[in-house]
Enzyme design. Sequence first.
Site, PDB file in Angstrom:
ATOM      1  N   GLY A  97      -7.442  -3.638   4.257  1.00  0.00           N
ATOM      2  CA  GLY A  97      -8.155  -4.922   4.366  1.00  0.00           C
ATOM      3  C   GLY A  97      -7.226  -5.896   5.256  1.00  0.00           C
ATOM      4  N   ALA A 138      -6.852  -5.187   0.268  1.00  0.00           N
ATOM      5  CA  ALA A 138      -7.774  -5.820  -0.647  1.00  0.00           C
ATOM      6  C   ALA A 138      -6.856  -5.906  -2.141  1.00  0.00           C
ATOM      7  CB  ALA A 138      -8.881  -4.797  -1.045  1.00  0.00           C
ATOM      8  N   GLU A 197      -6.491   3.525   2.306  1.00  0.00           N
ATOM      9  CA  GLU A 197      -7.414   3.435   1.286  1.00  0.00           C
ATOM     10  C   GLU A 197      -7.607   4.856   0.628  1.00  0.00           C
ATOM     11  OE1 GLU A 197      -7.797   2.022   4.291  1.00  0.00           O
ATOM     12  OE2 GLU A 197      -9.060  -0.033   3.957  1.00  0.00           O
ATOM     13  N   GLU A 215      -7.790  -4.503   8.662  1.00  0.00           N
ATOM     14  CA  GLU A 215      -9.060  -4.821   9.203  1.00  0.00           C
ATOM     15  C   GLU A 215      -9.179  -6.307   9.424  1.00  0.00           C
ATOM     16  OE1 GLU A 215     -10.115  -3.000   5.321  1.00  0.00           O
ATOM     17  OE2 GLU A 215     -11.512  -1.812   6.527  1.00  0.00           O
TER      18      GLU A 215
HETATM   19  C1  LIG Z   1     -10.566  -3.741   2.147  1.00  0.00           C
HETATM   20  C2  LIG Z   1     -10.827  -2.368   1.716  1.00  0.00           C
HETATM   21  C3  LIG Z   1     -12.172  -2.294   1.358  1.00  0.00           C
HETATM   22  O1  LIG Z   1     -10.471  -1.596   3.110  1.00  0.00           O
HETATM   23  C4  LIG Z   1      -9.846  -1.654   0.769  1.00  0.00           C
HETATM   24  C5  LIG Z   1      -8.553  -2.165   0.615  1.00  0.00           C
HETATM   25  O2  LIG Z   1      -7.765  -2.807   1.457  1.00  0.00           O
HETATM   26  S1  LIG Z   1      -7.586  -1.194  -0.505  1.00  0.00           S
HETATM   27  C6  LIG Z   1      -5.849  -1.570  -0.370  1.00  0.00           C
HETATM   28  C7  LIG Z   1      -5.104  -0.993   0.695  1.00  0.00           C
HETATM   29  N1  LIG Z   1      -3.800  -1.163   0.736  1.00  0.00           N
HETATM   30  C8  LIG Z   1      -2.858  -0.508   0.014  1.00  0.00           C
HETATM   31  O3  LIG Z   1      -3.317   0.646  -0.458  1.00  0.00           O
HETATM   32  C9  LIG Z   1      -1.348  -1.049  -0.060  1.00  0.00           C
HETATM   33  C10 LIG Z   1      -0.932  -1.331  -1.196  1.00  0.00           C
HETATM   34  N2  LIG Z   1       0.456  -1.708  -1.068  1.00  0.00           N
HETATM   35  C11 LIG Z   1       1.458  -0.763  -1.127  1.00  0.00           C
HETATM   36  O4  LIG Z   1       1.402   0.348  -0.932  1.00  0.00           O
HETATM   37  C12 LIG Z   1       3.005  -1.415  -1.292  1.00  0.00           C
HETATM   38  O5  LIG Z   1       2.928  -2.400  -1.931  1.00  0.00           O
HETATM   39  C13 LIG Z   1       3.536  -1.634   0.221  1.00  0.00           C
HETATM   40  C14 LIG Z   1       3.690  -0.230   0.921  1.00  0.00           C
HETATM   41  C15 LIG Z   1       2.681  -2.402   1.003  1.00  0.00           C
HETATM   42  C16 LIG Z   1       4.902  -2.504  -0.037  1.00  0.00           C
HETATM   43  O6  LIG Z   1       5.758  -1.757  -1.071  1.00  0.00           O
HETATM   44  P1  LIG Z   1       6.921  -2.306  -1.484  1.00  0.00           P
HETATM   45  O7  LIG Z   1       7.801  -3.124  -0.671  1.00  0.00           O
HETATM   46  O8  LIG Z   1       7.751  -1.368  -2.343  1.00  0.00           O
HETATM   47  O9  LIG Z   1       6.391  -3.513  -2.510  1.00  0.00           O
HETATM   48  P2  LIG Z   1       5.537  -3.540  -4.060  1.00  0.00           P
HETATM   49  O10 LIG Z   1       6.548  -3.438  -5.131  1.00  0.00           O
HETATM   50  O11 LIG Z   1       4.673  -2.080  -4.020  1.00  0.00           O
HETATM   51  O12 LIG Z   1       4.502  -4.577  -3.921  1.00  0.00           O
HETATM   52  C17 LIG Z   1       4.903  -5.936  -4.099  1.00  0.00           C
HETATM   53  C18 LIG Z   1       4.021  -6.580  -5.292  1.00  0.00           C
HETATM   54  O13 LIG Z   1       2.876  -6.838  -4.498  1.00  0.00           O
HETATM   55  C19 LIG Z   1       1.759  -6.138  -5.074  1.00  0.00           C
HETATM   56  N3  LIG Z   1       0.745  -5.450  -4.177  1.00  0.00           N
HETATM   57  C20 LIG Z   1       0.927  -4.971  -3.006  1.00  0.00           C
HETATM   58  N4  LIG Z   1      -0.090  -4.545  -2.475  1.00  0.00           N
HETATM   59  C21 LIG Z   1      -1.025  -4.877  -3.378  1.00  0.00           C
HETATM   60  C22 LIG Z   1      -2.473  -4.927  -3.175  1.00  0.00           C
HETATM   61  N5  LIG Z   1      -3.183  -4.267  -2.172  1.00  0.00           N
HETATM   62  N6  LIG Z   1      -3.295  -5.381  -4.174  1.00  0.00           N
HETATM   63  C23 LIG Z   1      -2.586  -5.768  -5.176  1.00  0.00           C
HETATM   64  N7  LIG Z   1      -1.179  -6.144  -5.306  1.00  0.00           N
HETATM   65  C24 LIG Z   1      -0.539  -5.540  -4.318  1.00  0.00           C
HETATM   66  C25 LIG Z   1       2.543  -4.989  -5.976  1.00  0.00           C
HETATM   67  O14 LIG Z   1       1.633  -4.529  -6.879  1.00  0.00           O
HETATM   68  C26 LIG Z   1       3.869  -5.696  -6.372  1.00  0.00           C
HETATM   69  O15 LIG Z   1       3.421  -6.675  -7.363  1.00  0.00           O
HETATM   70  P3  LIG Z   1       4.362  -6.399  -8.707  1.00  0.00           P
HETATM   71  O16 LIG Z   1       4.140  -5.075  -9.347  1.00  0.00           O
HETATM   72  O17 LIG Z   1       5.652  -6.603  -8.476  1.00  0.00           O
HETATM   73  O18 LIG Z   1       3.448  -7.477  -9.668  1.00  0.00           O
END
Ligand SMILES: CC(C)(O)CC(=O)SCCNC(=O)CCNC(=O)[C@H](O)C(C)(C)COP(=O)(O)OP(=O)(O)OC[C@H]1O[C@@H](n2cnc3c(N)ncnc32)[C@H](O)[C@@H]1OP(=O)(O)O
Length: 258
Positions: free
Chosen positions: A109, A65, A132, A112
Amino acid sequence: MAFETIIVDVEDHVALIKLNRPDALNALNSQLLSELCTALDEADANDKVRCIVLTGSEKAFAAGADIKEMSEKTYVEVFTENLFGEVGDRVAAIRKPIIAAVSGYALGGGCEMAMMCDFIIASDTAKFGQPEINLGVIAGIGGTQRLTRFVGKSKSMDMNLTGRFMNAEEAERSGLVSRVVPAKKLIEEATAAAQKIAEKSQLTAMAAKEAVNRSYELTLNEGLLFERRVFHSMFATEDQKEGMAAFLEKREAQFRDK
Ligand SMILES: CC(C)(O)CC(=O)SCCNC(=O)CCNC(=O)[C@H](O)C(C)(C)COP(=O)(O)OP(=O)(O)OC[C@H]1O[C@@H](n2cnc3c(N)ncnc32)[C@H](O)[C@@H]1OP(=O)(O)O
């Protein structure tokens, strides 16, 4: 209909639906989810489509998400708007088979969403996870429920409590994905699987999908009865006559979805 966060390509009876938010690793925001549901509904209603493949980019199927979009929401808001409540129902309502073709991250998500599909083909770079817990929440669209049914309690607890990622090999070994293919061949392999399904009677494919999905909801005896009744009902179709006649006549079946 044109989409901003979704690309749809229909070829040889297969709709390839691609999540397309390269700036945010296909994070699932409300626009993407709404466009995805519309694209799935359209593919389900399109007579030219017999199977759907849902995919992301090479780096990410979807990183979950959109954290930015939801971070400031209050309990009253998420409860009132039923945050993520609709998407599971909308995907579950699709009657045509859906294959998730997963490369790179399928987290939160994203994992999921892949599990909502009928089966998952993963590239050897795929990484699945329910992280999460690192955000101070739990999974909200199947990460504690579907994942547990796929991989069992122990591994699901491990994934949901530690937030660790599972690679493609472990995901296949655990029953989360049906097969693993080289990253460069992911779309080719997923499309080939979809085309194989598209060659079958659509009536029969939809009935098989419905019956397998019932196994999640019913007791074994109820499920076996449901399966037998649906099996019996297939004898009212032309496709059953054609399928069996083709076997006996040693030729390819020509199904007409009747
Ligand atoms: C649906 C529910 C109810 O179950 C809830 C959820 O899904 S909560 C979300 C769960 N997901 C996460 O916690 C994953 C979050 N992302 C990461 O941990 C990392 O991005 C990564 C391990 C997937 C990849 O890391 P890396 O290669 O270092 O890339 P980044 O620089 O982190 O990401 C690039 C760019 O994408 C943006 N990003 C990544 N994931 C999300 C996200 N889930 N939501 C919003 N934005 C996301 C990240 O912020 C980066 O953007 P910029 O900072 O470059 O603008």
